[in-house]
Write a protein that holds these residues in place. Structure first.
Motif, PDB file in Angstrom:
ATOM      1  N   LEU A   1       1.142  -1.286   0.046  1.00 57.34           N
ATOM      2  CA  LEU A   1      -0.115   0.177  -0.274  1.00 57.34           C
ATOM      3  C   LEU A   1       0.860   0.842  -0.020  1.00 57.34           C
ATOM      4  O   LEU A   1       0.253   2.372   0.489  1.00 57.34           O
ATOM      5  CB  LEU A   1      -0.663  -0.537   1.269  1.00 57.34           C
ATOM      6  N   SER A   2       2.421   1.022  -0.435  1.00 55.88           N
ATOM      7  CA  SER A   2       3.131   2.260  -0.430  1.00 55.88           C
ATOM      8  C   SER A   2       2.387   3.338  -1.645  1.00 55.88           C
ATOM      9  O   SER A   2       2.566   4.390  -1.540  1.00 55.88           O
ATOM     10  CB  SER A   2       4.587   1.863  -0.580  1.00 55.88           C
ATOM     11  N   THR A   3       2.728   2.488  -2.801  1.00 53.74           N
ATOM     12  CA  THR A   3       2.392   3.889  -3.978  1.00 53.74           C
ATOM     13  C   THR A   3       0.919   3.152  -4.902  1.00 53.74           C
ATOM     14  O   THR A   3       0.715   1.398  -4.403  1.00 53.74           O
ATOM     15  CB  THR A   3       4.247   3.339  -4.872  1.00 53.74           C
ATOM     16  N   TYR A   4       1.090   3.505  -5.861  1.00 47.10           N
ATOM     17  CA  TYR A   4       0.340   3.313  -7.621  1.00 47.10           C
ATOM     18  C   TYR A   4       0.495   3.746  -8.682  1.00 47.10           C
ATOM     19  O   TYR A   4       1.634   4.729  -8.264  1.00 47.10           O
ATOM     20  CB  TYR A   4      -1.491   3.803  -6.892  1.00 47.10           C
TER      21      TYR A   4
ATOM     22  N   ASN B   1       8.499  -1.047 -12.715  1.00 46.61           N
ATOM     23  CA  ASN B   1       8.828  -0.443 -14.330  1.00 46.61           C
ATOM     24  C   ASN B   1       7.619   0.386 -13.968  1.00 46.61           C
ATOM     25  O   ASN B   1       7.465  -0.150 -15.076  1.00 46.61           O
ATOM     26  CB  ASN B   1       9.359  -1.899 -15.342  1.00 46.61           C
ATOM     27  N   ALA B   2       7.282   0.966 -13.318  1.00 49.66           N
ATOM     28  CA  ALA B   2       6.163   1.461 -13.298  1.00 49.66           C
ATOM     29  C   ALA B   2       6.504   2.739 -13.089  1.00 49.66           C
ATOM     30  O   ALA B   2       6.872   3.248 -12.319  1.00 49.66           O
ATOM     31  CB  ALA B   2       5.107   0.746 -12.949  1.00 49.66           C
ATOM     32  N   ASP B   3       5.360   3.876 -13.276  1.00 52.40           N
ATOM     33  CA  ASP B   3       5.717   4.926 -12.862  1.00 52.40           C
ATOM     34  C   ASP B   3       5.060   5.273 -11.407  1.00 52.40           C
ATOM     35  O   ASP B   3       3.391   5.891 -11.768  1.00 52.40           O
ATOM     36  CB  ASP B   3       4.892   6.308 -14.243  1.00 52.40           C
ATOM     37  N   ALA B   4       5.363   4.704 -10.792  1.00 53.17           N
ATOM     38  CA  ALA B   4       4.762   5.388  -9.772  1.00 53.17           C
ATOM     39  C   ALA B   4       4.678   5.968  -8.725  1.00 53.17           C
ATOM     40  O   ALA B   4       5.776   7.451  -8.815  1.00 53.17           O
ATOM     41  CB  ALA B   4       5.809   3.761  -8.760  1.00 53.17           C
ATOM     42  N   LYS B   5       3.509   6.450  -7.354  1.00 55.25           N
ATOM     43  CA  LYS B   5       3.219   7.691  -7.359  1.00 55.25           C
ATOM     44  C   LYS B   5       2.958   7.106  -6.071  1.00 55.25           C
ATOM     45  O   LYS B   5       1.995   6.430  -5.234  1.00 55.25           O
ATOM     46  CB  LYS B   5       1.904   8.103  -7.580  1.00 55.25           C
ATOM     47  N   PRO B   6       3.056   8.009  -4.679  1.00 56.47           N
ATOM     48  CA  PRO B   6       2.391   7.380  -3.546  1.00 56.47           C
ATOM     49  C   PRO B   6       1.140   7.486  -3.401  1.00 56.47           C
ATOM     50  O   PRO B   6      -0.051   8.222  -3.588  1.00 56.47           O
ATOM     51  CB  PRO B   6       3.394   8.751  -2.541  1.00 56.47           C
ATOM     52  N   PHE B   7       1.064   5.992  -2.253  1.00 55.75           N
ATOM     53  CA  PHE B   7      -0.433   5.948  -2.472  1.00 55.75           C
ATOM     54  C   PHE B   7      -1.300   6.346  -0.895  1.00 55.75           C
ATOM     55  O   PHE B   7      -0.785   6.131  -0.599  1.00 55.75           O
ATOM     56  CB  PHE B   7      -0.811   4.760  -2.210  1.00 55.75           C
ATOM     57  N   ASP B   8      -2.296   7.243  -1.283  1.00 56.79           N
ATOM     58  CA  ASP B   8      -2.842   8.191   0.354  1.00 56.79           C
ATOM     59  C   ASP B   8      -4.798   8.053   0.041  1.00 56.79           C
ATOM     60  O   ASP B   8      -5.529   7.921  -0.383  1.00 56.79           O
ATOM     61  CB  ASP B   8      -3.317   9.397  -0.173  1.00 56.79           C
TER      62      ASP B   8
END
Length: 336
Positions: free
Chosen positions: A22-25, A60-67
């Motif tokens: 659950l850290s990034t999406y 290998n993905a454009d990950a962003k922080p998951f909030d």
């Protein structure tokens, strides 16, 4: 894999794939714009979503922080919301408190009602409060989301139609229930919109925690910041979630995006009697009504009040390492 719906100013939000911790999406709206669209075409898009998940996990993905505060309910508008009663212990306590027996049929024919399909409350939305006499209560539950389920499906086949698992706070207005049921029909006013966990998880991603159509972990329910319930979601379950899906589909097909709930997760005490509070060494309760019923049985009086303005409830499930599996439903009761 784990899926969530982020708020984007539309009714149905935007579909994203969430990393297992659950850290990034990563965005998945190019595969399916919404979770409902994904469920409508699950046989074709599930593999692509899993590939997106694999890319996220491998970097290998454009990950962003998951909030979690940015999440809608995974399905802001569901095809159906059908809530069963997998845990007959809860029903037994409610009936015992008013001196009534549980009909034998309840042990082989599940209870179920059809609730509000949408709008579903987001996991951080407040619980709208109007009148103290309405008896506001939370109900911590496990729920599943299906694809298209054929009419008359068997319990064994229904298991294959469960595509996602999530948590639910089935808000109940206990003060309105008796008069409404006395009319001989079902719940309407006494069952306002529910809240669901930020993340919905595929059964395979739960691994050994998903077995026999049940989730094998405790459900954590905190009330006003204190442990209120830690019932085990697999224990004392009279029916599996697959059985509840099959029950719902006995005379009707279920559309993709149907949510089926377990009812209040409820455990007996170690001696087979009513469960004890968490602070007394028990597993506590997933709703206030159950504690009140035990108080009534043991003392003749209801002691604990239902929720009032300002009260908070948090519903979450942790894995064996203490990591949140579905994210948390975290709500406060607020006047409207």
């Amino acid at each position: 894999m784990k899926l969530a719906t982020l708020k984007n100013g539309t009714r149905d939000g935007r579909l994203v794939v969430v990393k297992p911790d659950l850290s990034t999406y990563v965005d998945a709206s190019d595969i399916a714009p919404t979770l409902q669209a994904a469920l409508d075409d699950w046989s074709n898009v599930a593999t692509m979503l899993q590939k997106r998940c694999d890319d996220l996990c491998s970097g290998n993905a454009d990950a962003k922080p998951f909030d979690e505060t940015e999440c809608e309910s995974p399905l802001p508008r569901a095809a159906q919301w059908l809530d069963g009663s997998a845990y007959i212990n809860h029903v037994e306590l409610v009936r015992k408190a008013r001196g009534a027996e549980v009909p034998e049929s309840f042990y082989d024919d599940p209870l179920m009602y059809q609730g509000v399909n949408g709008p579903n409350l987001a996991p951080r939305d407040p619980i709208p409060f109007t009148d103290m006499s309405w008896g506001y209560d939370m109900e911590g539950e496990i729920a599943v989301i299906t694809d298209d389920v054929p009419l008359g499906v068997s319990e064994a086949d229904a298991l294959d139609h469960i595509k996602l698992v999530l948590l639910c706070n089935d808000v109940s207005l206990r003060g309105l229930i008796p008069a409404e049921l006395a009319k001989g029909f079902g719940f309407v006013q006494s069952k306002p919109p529910c809240a669901f966990s930020p993340v919905a998880v595929t059964p395979d991603a739960l691994g050994d925690l998903w077995a026999d159509g049940l989730v094998h972990r405790p459900l954590n329910v905190d009330y006003n910041g204190e442990p209120f319930g830690r019932p085990h979601a697999h224990q004392d379950a009279t029916f599996s979630l697959a059985r509840l899906v099959a029950h719902a589909a006995k005379t009707r097909p279920l559309l993709a995006g149907t949510i089926v709930g377990s009812g209040t997760v409820s455990n007996k005490g170690e001696d087979g009697g009513p469960g004890k509070k968490v602070e007394d060494g028990g597993r506590g309760y997933a709703c206030i009504a159950e504690l009140r019923m035990i108080e009534k049985i043991e003392t003749g009086e209801f002691v604990t009040p239902f929720m009032s303005e300002g009260d908070t409830v948090r519903i979450e499930m942790l894995d064996a390492d203490g990591n949140s599996i579905f994210g948390a439903i975290d709500q406060q009761v607020k006047a409207v």
